[in-house]
Design a protein around this motif. Structure first.
Motif, short mmCIF file in Angstrom:
data_model
loop_
_atom_site.label_atom_id
_atom_site.label_comp_id
_atom_site.label_asym_id
_atom_site.label_seq_id
_atom_site.Cartn_x
_atom_site.Cartn_y
_atom_site.Cartn_z
N PRO A 22 19.96 -2.84 -123.59
CA PRO A 22 21.06 -3.62 -124.20
C PRO A 22 22.45 -3.23 -123.69
CG PRO A 22 20.15 -2.05 -125.78
CD PRO A 22 19.23 -2.06 -124.59
N ASP A 23 22.58 -2.05 -123.11
CA ASP A 23 23.88 -1.66 -122.56
C ASP A 23 24.11 -2.25 -121.17
OD1 ASP A 23 24.52 -0.13 -124.79
OD2 ASP A 23 23.54 1.65 -123.97
N ILE A 24 23.07 -2.81 -120.59
CA ILE A 24 23.20 -3.38 -119.24
C ILE A 24 23.16 -4.90 -119.26
CG2 ILE A 24 22.22 -3.45 -116.90
CD1 ILE A 24 21.00 -0.69 -117.43
N PHE A 25 22.28 -5.47 -120.11
CA PHE A 25 22.07 -6.92 -120.10
C PHE A 25 22.44 -7.55 -121.44
CE2 PHE A 25 19.02 -5.04 -117.19
CZ PHE A 25 19.29 -5.74 -116.02
N ASP A 26 23.16 -8.65 -121.35
CA ASP A 26 23.42 -9.47 -122.53
C ASP A 26 23.28 -10.93 -122.09
OD1 ASP A 26 23.98 -10.15 -125.14
OD2 ASP A 26 25.88 -9.08 -125.23
N PHE A 27 23.57 -11.86 -122.99
CA PHE A 27 23.33 -13.27 -122.70
C PHE A 27 24.62 -14.07 -122.68
CE2 PHE A 27 19.84 -11.58 -125.34
CZ PHE A 27 18.88 -11.51 -124.36
N ASP A 28 24.65 -15.09 -121.83
CA ASP A 28 25.79 -15.99 -121.86
C ASP A 28 25.57 -17.02 -122.98
OD1 ASP A 28 24.10 -18.00 -120.92
OD2 ASP A 28 24.85 -17.91 -118.86
N THR A 29 26.44 -17.98 -123.12
CA THR A 29 26.35 -18.92 -124.25
C THR A 29 25.11 -19.81 -124.16
OG1 THR A 29 27.82 -20.40 -123.05
CG2 THR A 29 28.82 -18.96 -124.69
N ASP A 30 24.48 -19.88 -122.99
CA ASP A 30 23.24 -20.64 -122.84
C ASP A 30 22.00 -19.77 -123.05
OD1 ASP A 30 24.56 -23.05 -122.20
OD2 ASP A 30 24.80 -22.39 -120.13
N GLY A 31 22.21 -18.49 -123.34
CA GLY A 31 21.08 -17.59 -123.55
C GLY A 31 20.53 -17.01 -122.27
N ILE A 32 21.21 -17.28 -121.16
CA ILE A 32 20.79 -16.74 -119.86
C ILE A 32 21.37 -15.34 -119.72
CG2 ILE A 32 20.95 -17.05 -117.36
CD1 ILE A 32 19.20 -19.15 -118.86
N ALA A 33 20.56 -14.44 -119.16
CA ALA A 33 20.97 -13.04 -119.07
C ALA A 33 22.00 -12.82 -117.97
CB ALA A 33 19.75 -12.16 -118.82
N GLU A 34 22.79 -11.79 -118.19
CA GLU A 34 23.75 -11.37 -117.18
C GLU A 34 24.03 -9.89 -117.37
OE1 GLU A 34 26.96 -14.05 -117.93
OE2 GLU A 34 27.49 -13.13 -119.84
N VAL A 35 24.44 -9.25 -116.29
CA VAL A 35 24.78 -7.83 -116.35
C VAL A 35 26.17 -7.70 -116.96
CG1 VAL A 35 25.27 -5.76 -114.99
CG2 VAL A 35 23.32 -7.21 -114.40
N ILE A 36 26.23 -6.98 -118.08
CA ILE A 36 27.50 -6.81 -118.77
C ILE A 36 27.99 -5.35 -118.68
CG2 ILE A 36 27.31 -8.77 -120.33
CD1 ILE A 36 26.44 -5.28 -121.62
N TYR A 37 27.21 -4.53 -117.99
CA TYR A 37 27.49 -3.09 -117.91
C TYR A 37 28.88 -2.81 -117.37
CZ TYR A 37 26.67 1.78 -116.56
OH TYR A 37 26.75 3.14 -116.41
N GLU A 38 29.66 -2.08 -118.14
CA GLU A 38 31.00 -1.64 -117.71
C GLU A 38 31.85 -2.80 -117.20
OE1 GLU A 38 32.23 1.57 -117.72
OE2 GLU A 38 30.43 2.57 -118.47
#
Ligand code: F3S
Length: 76
Positions: A22-38
């Motif tokens: 969960p610290d590396i991947f989250d979702f955009d508004t469409d539920g598609i994953a993206e790297v959010i790390y730092e």
């Protein structure tokens, strides 16, 4: 050390990567994953620290479409 980015075209929004890391991947508004790390914003230019590598590997192995891309150098 390594760098990661989600191929968002291939992501089917299954959610496994976020469950594993969960610290590396989250979702955009469409539920598609993206790297959010730092604050990487899925660019794949932020070095993921050693202590996060187990979570990262779990996420990669959990992805049903193999759309989490991994590299030893920044993506761009
Ligand atoms: Fe998508 Fe794979 Fe994560 S399908 S939601 S990148 S586990």
């Amino acid at each position: 050390s390594s760098y990661a980015s989600v191929d968002k075209e291939a992501c089917i929004a299954c959610g496994s990567c976020n469950a594993a890391a969960p610290d590396i991947f989250d979702f955009d508004t469409d539920g598609i994953a993206e790297v959010i790390y730092e604050g990487d914003n899925n660019r794949g230019i932020t070095m993921i620290k050693q202590e996060m590598q187990d979570d990262l590997q779990d996420a990669i192995e959990s992805c049903p479409t193999n759309c989490i891309k991994l590299a030893q150098v920044p993506f761009s």
